[in-house]
Design a protein around this motif. Structure first.
Motif, PDB file in Angstrom:
ATOM      1  N   PHE A  42       0.814  -1.218   0.000  1.00  0.00           N
ATOM      2  CA  PHE A  42       0.000   0.000   0.000  1.00  0.00           C
ATOM      3  C   PHE A  42       0.850   1.272   0.000  1.00  0.00           C
ATOM      4  N   HIS A  43       2.124   1.134   0.240  1.00  0.00           N
ATOM      5  CA  HIS A  43       2.980   2.302   0.410  1.00  0.00           C
ATOM      6  C   HIS A  43       3.513   2.819  -0.923  1.00  0.00           C
ATOM      7  N   GLY A  44       3.366   4.121  -1.158  1.00  0.00           N
ATOM      8  CA  GLY A  44       3.913   4.752  -2.348  1.00  0.00           C
ATOM      9  C   GLY A  44       5.271   5.362  -2.050  1.00  0.00           C
ATOM     10  N   LEU A  45       6.051   5.567  -3.081  1.00  0.00           N
ATOM     11  CA  LEU A  45       7.384   6.155  -2.901  1.00  0.00           C
ATOM     12  C   LEU A  45       7.304   7.635  -2.567  1.00  0.00           C
ATOM     13  N   THR A  46       6.240   8.283  -3.005  1.00  0.00           N
ATOM     14  CA  THR A  46       6.026   9.691  -2.694  1.00  0.00           C
ATOM     15  C   THR A  46       4.571   9.893  -2.292  1.00  0.00           C
ATOM     16  N   ARG A  47       4.296  11.036  -1.669  1.00  0.00           N
ATOM     17  CA  ARG A  47       2.915  11.347  -1.299  1.00  0.00           C
ATOM     18  C   ARG A  47       2.129  11.739  -2.548  1.00  0.00           C
ATOM     19  N   PRO A  48       0.953  11.157  -2.751  1.00  0.00           N
ATOM     20  CA  PRO A  48       0.114  11.580  -3.886  1.00  0.00           C
ATOM     21  C   PRO A  48      -0.230  13.062  -3.762  1.00  0.00           C
ATOM     22  N   THR A  49      -0.319  13.728  -4.889  1.00  0.00           N
ATOM     23  CA  THR A  49      -0.603  15.159  -4.873  1.00  0.00           C
ATOM     24  C   THR A  49      -2.075  15.455  -4.626  1.00  0.00           C
ATOM     25  N   ILE A  50      -2.938  14.498  -4.911  1.00  0.00           N
ATOM     26  CA  ILE A  50      -4.366  14.712  -4.693  1.00  0.00           C
ATOM     27  C   ILE A  50      -4.669  14.581  -3.199  1.00  0.00           C
ATOM     28  N   SER A  51      -5.505  15.467  -2.684  1.00  0.00           N
ATOM     29  CA  SER A  51      -5.846  15.433  -1.262  1.00  0.00           C
ATOM     30  C   SER A  51      -6.762  14.245  -0.960  1.00  0.00           C
ATOM     31  N   ILE A  52      -6.837  13.873   0.298  1.00  0.00           N
ATOM     32  CA  ILE A  52      -7.727  12.786   0.712  1.00  0.00           C
ATOM     33  C   ILE A  52      -9.177  13.160   0.417  1.00  0.00           C
ATOM     34  N   GLN A  53      -9.537  14.412   0.667  1.00  0.00           N
ATOM     35  CA  GLN A  53     -10.897  14.881   0.396  1.00  0.00           C
ATOM     36  C   GLN A  53     -11.240  14.744  -1.083  1.00  0.00           C
ATOM     37  N   SER A  54     -10.345  15.196  -1.953  1.00  0.00           N
ATOM     38  CA  SER A  54     -10.588  15.110  -3.391  1.00  0.00           C
ATOM     39  C   SER A  54     -10.626  13.665  -3.864  1.00  0.00           C
ATOM     40  N   TYR A  55      -9.807  12.847  -3.264  1.00  0.00           N
ATOM     41  CA  TYR A  55      -9.770  11.429  -3.632  1.00  0.00           C
ATOM     42  C   TYR A  55     -11.080  10.734  -3.245  1.00  0.00           C
ATOM     43  N   LEU A  56     -11.562  11.013  -2.034  1.00  0.00           N
ATOM     44  CA  LEU A  56     -12.843  10.453  -1.607  1.00  0.00           C
ATOM     45  C   LEU A  56     -13.982  10.949  -2.491  1.00  0.00           C
ATOM     46  N   ASP A  57     -13.951  12.231  -2.840  1.00  0.00           N
ATOM     47  CA  ASP A  57     -14.983  12.796  -3.716  1.00  0.00           C
ATOM     48  C   ASP A  57     -14.968  12.096  -5.075  1.00  0.00           C
ATOM     49  N   ARG A  58     -13.767  11.832  -5.577  1.00  0.00           N
ATOM     50  CA  ARG A  58     -13.640  11.155  -6.870  1.00  0.00           C
ATOM     51  C   ARG A  58     -14.206   9.736  -6.792  1.00  0.00           C
ATOM     52  N   ILE A  59     -13.875   9.020  -5.723  1.00  0.00           N
ATOM     53  CA  ILE A  59     -14.391   7.662  -5.546  1.00  0.00           C
ATOM     54  C   ILE A  59     -15.920   7.687  -5.487  1.00  0.00           C
ATOM     55  N   HIS A  60     -16.455   8.634  -4.720  1.00  0.00           N
ATOM     56  CA  HIS A  60     -17.905   8.748  -4.601  1.00  0.00           C
ATOM     57  C   HIS A  60     -18.550   9.065  -5.945  1.00  0.00           C
ATOM     58  N   LYS A  61     -17.909   9.935  -6.716  1.00  0.00           N
ATOM     59  CA  LYS A  61     -18.477  10.371  -7.990  1.00  0.00           C
ATOM     60  C   LYS A  61     -18.526   9.244  -9.018  1.00  0.00           C
ATOM     61  N   TYR A  62     -17.471   8.456  -9.098  1.00  0.00           N
ATOM     62  CA  TYR A  62     -17.364   7.474 -10.178  1.00  0.00           C
ATOM     63  C   TYR A  62     -17.665   6.028  -9.774  1.00  0.00           C
ATOM     64  N   ALA A  63     -17.527   5.693  -8.495  1.00  0.00           N
ATOM     65  CA  ALA A  63     -17.717   4.297  -8.089  1.00  0.00           C
ATOM     66  C   ALA A  63     -19.188   3.967  -7.825  1.00  0.00           C
TER      67      ALA A  63
END
Length: 204
Positions: A42-63
């Protein structure tokens, strides 16, 4: 409980969950030098640039997951944290843990859900990686996917109380403390492109 399952409550629920996870991730980032931590897929080499809020919003929108799905995903993250104390949730793994927990919850809770390739597209990762993440997450949970009505109600009640005062809890009282976790794998090259529903099988 019924309030949280209302689709109109989703923006508040997503905002609250993202705030909670940000707090946990930031805390574990600070404490990472004081505790022995394992490396996981689960660990990435760098921090993703997308925020947790935006990521959750994206999951909600498309999933197209039900509100209950996000609550169950939260239960799964909490259980994962209990069983994997050496894999604390931090800013390097929280995004992968989120997309995986939501996908597993959707498969368990919802009558209809997309295949792994589609969730991978939503999450900005490859299908192969999505498959590995799902397998590791299931083993991390000990395949304990069942959420009893009592547990579900307890988490809903806890979230409702905390949301009313808008204070993300440092721990959860329904089943355990929320120490949340994990670590390793390739960099999350997030793709802002909208996932196409074409050729994506909707599993039933």
């Amino acid at each position: 409980m019924a309030e949280l399952e209302n689709p109109n409550m989703m923006p508040n629920l997503l905002t609250f969950l993202s705030s909670l996870l940000e707090e946990v991730a930031e805390s574990n980032d600070v404490n990472s030098g004081f505790k022995v931590q394992k490396i996981s897929v689960f660990h990435g080499l760098t921090r993703p640039t997308i925020s947790i809020q935006s990521y959750l919003d994206r999951i909600h929108k498309y999933a197209n997951c039900s509100p209950s799905c996000f609550i169950v995903a939260y239960v799964y993250l909490d259980r994962f944290a209990q069983r994997q104390p050496s894999l604390p949730i931090n800013s390097f793994n929280v995004h992968r843990l989120l997309i995986t927990s939501v996908m597993v919850a959707a498969k368990f809770m919802d009558d209809m859900y997309y295949n792994n390739a589609y969730y991978a597209k939503v999450g900005g990762i490859s299908t192969i990686e999505m498959n590995f993440l799902e397998l590791d997450f299931l083993f991390g949970l000990g395949f304990n996917l069942n959420v009893t009505p009592n547990t579900f109600h307890a988490y809903c009640s806890h979230l409702q109380r905390k949301m009313m005062v808008q204070q993300p809890p440092p721990s959860i009282t329904a089943e355990s403390s929320l120490s949340l976790g994990s670590i390793k794998a390739a960099h999350l090259c997030f793709n802002e492109e909208e996932p196409s529903h074409q050729n994506q099988q909707l599993a039933v």
